[in-house]
Design an enzyme around this catalytic site. Sequence first.
Site, short mmCIF file in Angstrom:
data_model
loop_
_atom_site.label_atom_id
_atom_site.label_comp_id
_atom_site.label_asym_id
_atom_site.label_seq_id
_atom_site.Cartn_x
_atom_site.Cartn_y
_atom_site.Cartn_z
CG ASP A 499 46.05 17.94 47.23
OD1 ASP A 499 47.09 18.62 47.23
OD2 ASP A 499 45.14 18.10 46.40
NE ARG A 503 44.96 17.94 41.60
CZ ARG A 503 44.22 16.87 41.84
NH1 ARG A 503 44.10 15.91 40.94
NH2 ARG A 503 43.60 16.74 42.99
CD GLU A 505 43.79 20.29 44.61
OE1 GLU A 505 43.72 19.43 43.72
OE2 GLU A 505 42.84 20.58 45.37
CG ASP A 512 43.53 14.57 51.02
OD1 ASP A 512 42.54 15.29 51.28
OD2 ASP A 512 43.84 14.26 49.88
CD1 TRP A 563 39.32 17.79 53.23
CD2 TRP A 563 37.45 16.60 53.44
NE1 TRP A 563 39.27 16.87 52.20
CE2 TRP A 563 38.15 16.13 52.31
CE3 TRP A 563 36.26 15.98 53.77
CZ2 TRP A 563 37.69 15.09 51.52
CZ3 TRP A 563 35.79 14.94 52.98
CH2 TRP A 563 36.49 14.50 51.88
CD GLU A 776 42.68 13.24 42.94
OE1 GLU A 776 43.32 13.38 41.88
OE2 GLU A 776 42.05 14.17 43.48
#
Length: 918
Positions: A499, A503, A505, A512, A563, A776
């Site tokens: 994604d 960060r 993540e 996505d 998703w 984002e």
Amino acid sequence: MIKHVFYLIIFKLLFYTSIVQAKEILPAPISLSVSEGFHNPIGFYDSKPTFSWQLPQASNIKNQTAYEIVVASRPELLLKSPDVWSSGKVMSNQSVNVTYGGSELKSRQKVYWQLRYWNQEGHSSSWSKIASIEMGLLSNSDWKAQWIKIPDPDQWNTTRYGTRLFKPQYLRKQFKLNSKIKRARLYITAKGVFEASINGKKIGNDVLVPGWTPYQKRIETLTYDVTDALQKNKNTIGLILSEGWHSGRFGPQRRWDTVVAPPQIICQLEIEDIKGNLKTIATDGTWKAYNNGPIRTAGLYDGEVYDANYEIPGWNTPNYDDRFWQEVSVENLDPKTRLFPKKHATVKNKMKLQAVKMTAQGNRRVLFDLGQNMVGVVQLNIPVKKGDTIKLRHGEMLSSNGELFTGNLGSAPSIDYYIAKENGSISWQPKFTFHGFRYVEVSGYSKEHQPQLNWVTGMVQHSDFDMSGNFHSSHTKLNQLHSNIQWGLRGNFFDVPLDCPQRSERLGWTGDAQVFIPTSLYLADAHAFWAAWLTSMREDQFGNGGIPVVVPNFTGNFAQAGWSDACTIIPWELYFRTGDKGVLEDNYDMMKRWCDYHASEATNYISYMSTVGDWLQPFSQQKDDRRGDTPNTLISTAFYAYSVKLTMKTAEVLGLKEDKVYYQQLLDSISQAFEKEFFDENGKIKSPYTPTQTGYLLALGFDILPKVTADKAIIHLVELIQEADTHLRTGFIGTPLLAHVLDKTGNTNLLYDILFKETYPSWFYSINQGATTMWERWDGYTHDKGFADRALSFNHYAYGAIGQWMYERIAGIAPLAPGYKKILFAPVPNQILSEAKGEYHSPYGKISSDWKYDGKDFVYNITVPTNTTAKIIIPTFNLSNPNITVNGKSTKVEIKGDQLFLDNFQSGTFEIKLYNVN
Ligand code: RAM
């Protein structure tokens, strides 16, 4: 009589040779590849590969009518007696994904292949160059090696979060070879990430290998040709092993404590010498380990600490005394964890960015600007003094005071250190971390060294595929948008589709991914990349058919609509855009099980599956304003219908008639329930449901409504857009559908308006705030308000999904049949642009589409690759009797409404000119 026979023979010979001579020999086929686009792979995974090739672009080659493929164990057998497989002459126009019909290729087997084709007139080509396939180790039983690691010290170190910290390990083995080497292969992988070297030289240019899969089930193995790295007599293999995704602090915080398994590595070096002797050096209890080396710590989120004082000169060469190193501890292979050859290209060092600007920050800190938000690491070239601790901080943006902004990194500090052991100049690049950054703050250098721009180079790293797509127009911001989309891909196609890269993540978010796949396939040759990720998705499917929201699954056992539906959308898009039916075969079972799971979450065909909704929709009225206003059940039911539809289409392609009927009926039931539940007789989303742009976009984009209702619904969508002053009000789910829906309903001009908007929210809005990548959220940073509160990734490819439309309808290149066997050239020129062009490397070769206004005329140049056909649709420009030429010759065209149609174009390059359009 004898004389007669003699003359007859002579006559016949002359006659036949003259015929043969008269027959043209066409140029050989080119670009030979196997399976998902591999060229002469070694360590290959596919024991039943498919073959693809391209026909050269030439006026006498329109299409293929037959082919012949030969496969042999030795090159010299290919044309004489191909001992592995021969297709014979097959009457077929198929030149992509032709299935190999021989017996399954085995571990280590090397085969050579070659082919020729016949053109539309039955002339044959020369044989192609010889290509090869060498298999990797396909089964755990091929491994004699054991997993090794440094024996557990009493305690592993601890991170500042209290989680385990595994210091990088150095592992080595010395061995002797009695003769010169004919051939050597290193088979290797790790639970963690590694770098291998032989006799002091790094093997390959790979980064963070083996990459990231559901490690409990499958770990990818790599194969390196190391023939030239070895020597007669003494040799040393050296490995550095770090935490990576497997053992590091990675993913959501709740997961960190569960990461307790230390990194391990396994390798098998198989050597054949010139005398034919075979020798295997495998990881086992005889290897030595050490973990007090220069790479002190390395974490994907944290960064790397390198202390040159701990360097171990010569540790990976034969002249090193490792007596004080520890014996390794060993572990046998677990039959539940499959070791299998990597199914797509590794991440590599792909390109360098020179710093463009340098600003002194006070306190001996200097800020470098690379001019472009990127992903990878810094290559540091800097003079140092003994004891200097050079600190590199990375960030995507600057705060209003000009300092590096790191407020969006979460718990990923992304700081690298280099500690110098002596005076001199160093050149250093961290090995076991990666960062997302445009700016680098360097500190800790000595006073006497004046910062220089060339201290910092950005090393861009991503999965190693060609970025062959091209788009250009007369509009600077549109070109910038294309560049931002490309950088979104470069930054996030990091072994799995992430994604975001910066960060704490950096996960393989399925939502996505499903919106971006069509665009990604225009930009890059990502066929294998996606197919490999789908393998992980299948492995991570839950027992109940659910699909996790991130793959590999680091988030937990739950599925979400929009998703998890990636499991039907991605196989379908990948098939449609590459023509690879194998993708559907491989994933059909997953798709079916997912539809069953959807059904289990539905009552009377209305789905109540959870979803985060239309993520990051602007102006959301929800308590958590990252969630959009579109009702969850509408989203979930729409995706239920869409997944069932794609599964139905898959059944059709695979020839599964009963399944097709079953899914068609199911789709009808869902569609009827959907219309009844959410829409009134005026095609309006009915109360108590909130009407939103995304609500209409889902219904229309997935074709769920009957035509009468759809025709009414579009009016309401357009109204909502106008109410928003021609702006989108859509998040991750709705935005990618805007182009498709507005375009197919004849609202292309409205779409152009939305796309070229400069005000919030819009694509150009972020560009106006300085974006060099996709963000984002549109307003992650604004010149007047500064940084937004949350969702502050400045490298998130999802909104780059508009790239698909830019290629399809601004440039004008789209597949009309799977894999571009038939191509649709249908640009929709708009007055805002004076020209646009696109280039795409399809499985058949290069496609290009290039239009411009030239004085009063509209000039359209296209390239149709060999063995494809094309349909062209261009506007009439309100001309009732258009004057049109193709390559200078006046041509009759079909006119329907305001469009001109030219069909069944065969391969070639064409200039289509439409006169006096303005
Ligand atoms: C965010 C991710 C991702 C999105 C999910 C719902 O944290 O960045 O882009 O798909 O949440």
